[in-house]
Scaffold this motif. Structure first.
Motif: not given
Length: 256
Positions: A170-174
């Motif tokens: 769920g983390v939004v990567a670069g």
């Protein structure tokens, strides 16, 4: 004597059986609607209606089959008479269904080269002029940029997942700056799109693990690709788009 609650193993078995039925439905539904869309394309020699069939028939059916409720907001921020590049965070393969359904204009996607080998899906994507990228081949990546810019200059709208892959947590990567070059070259505004809940409906890990839930799609204000008479620097544009997505998800950059 009161009956005992169902054991976890029984619930897991029930979900596995239900997901097997859903998977069979997904395959049959996809094959049927892609076949219909390709037939319409062969008769009309036009991509507009086959692309709208994906939005109005194929995608809603798959969302329904997954038990997904779609909530869309922010449509009023976009001038739909113009074409755009839509950039979204990526949680699940069902994101494509959600975006097809949410965006009210014919839509093309940037897809991985491996998708050309998938029966029906690959055939449809090629016929509809989707853009493919082989990330292992630098020269091919340059070709993707040219093809994308040509699509945009011709009035098409393109959707890109600039993280480069699905998020497992769920983390939004670069956001990768290269994904924005075509928008800059074509002078087309970029619309940030935040997707929430799709990873809980169709898990990014495992084989077709589906659970009913709500998918939220939010549109942000378009970002210009030119600053006066100069093009915007692509990584700065990527960072601004990611910041807009995080803001719509209610997160700060440090909580990405």
């Amino acid at each position: 004597m009161p009956s005992s609650p169902p054991r976890r193993s029984d619930r897991n078995l029930a979900w596995t059986a239900f997901n097997a039925v859903q998977f069979a439905f997904t395959l049959a539904w996809t094959a049927a609607w892609i076949s219909a869309a390709l037939l319409v394309h062969a008769v009309l020699r036009d991509r507009h209606w086959p692309l709208r069939m994906a939005a109005r028939c194929w995608a809603p059916g798959l969302l329904w089959g997954a038990g997904a409720r779609l909530q869309v907001s922010g449509l009023e921020q976009v001038d739909w008479s113009r074409n755009h590049v839509f950039v979204a965070n990526h949680q699940s393969t069902i994101d494509i269904c959600a975006l097809f359904r949410a965006i009210p204009v014919p839509l093309h996607f940037l897809l991985k080269q491996e998708m050309t080998k998938v029966p029906f899906v690959g055939w449809y994507a090629r016929a509809m002029g989707m853009v493919f990228i082989d990330r292992s081949n630098r020269r091919a990546a340059l070709g993707f940029m040219r093809q994308s810019a040509e699509l945009l200059r011709g009035g098409g709208s393109l959707c890109i997942f600039p993280e480069g892959t699905r998020s497992r947590t769920g983390v939004v990567a670069g956001f990768k700056g290269g994904a924005f070059q075509a928008a800059i070259d074509a002078g087309v505004d970029v619309v940030p799109v935040a997707i929430e809940g799709s990873g809980a409906v169709l898990y990014p890990e495992g084989f077709f693990r589906v659970r009913p839930g709500t998918i939220r799609v939010r549109f942000g204000a378009p970002l210009a690709t030119r600053d006066g008479d100069r093009p915007v620097e692509r990584q700065a544009l990527a960072d601004d788009a990611r910041a807009a997505v995080l803001a719509m998800l209610g997160r700060r950059a440090g909580q990405a």
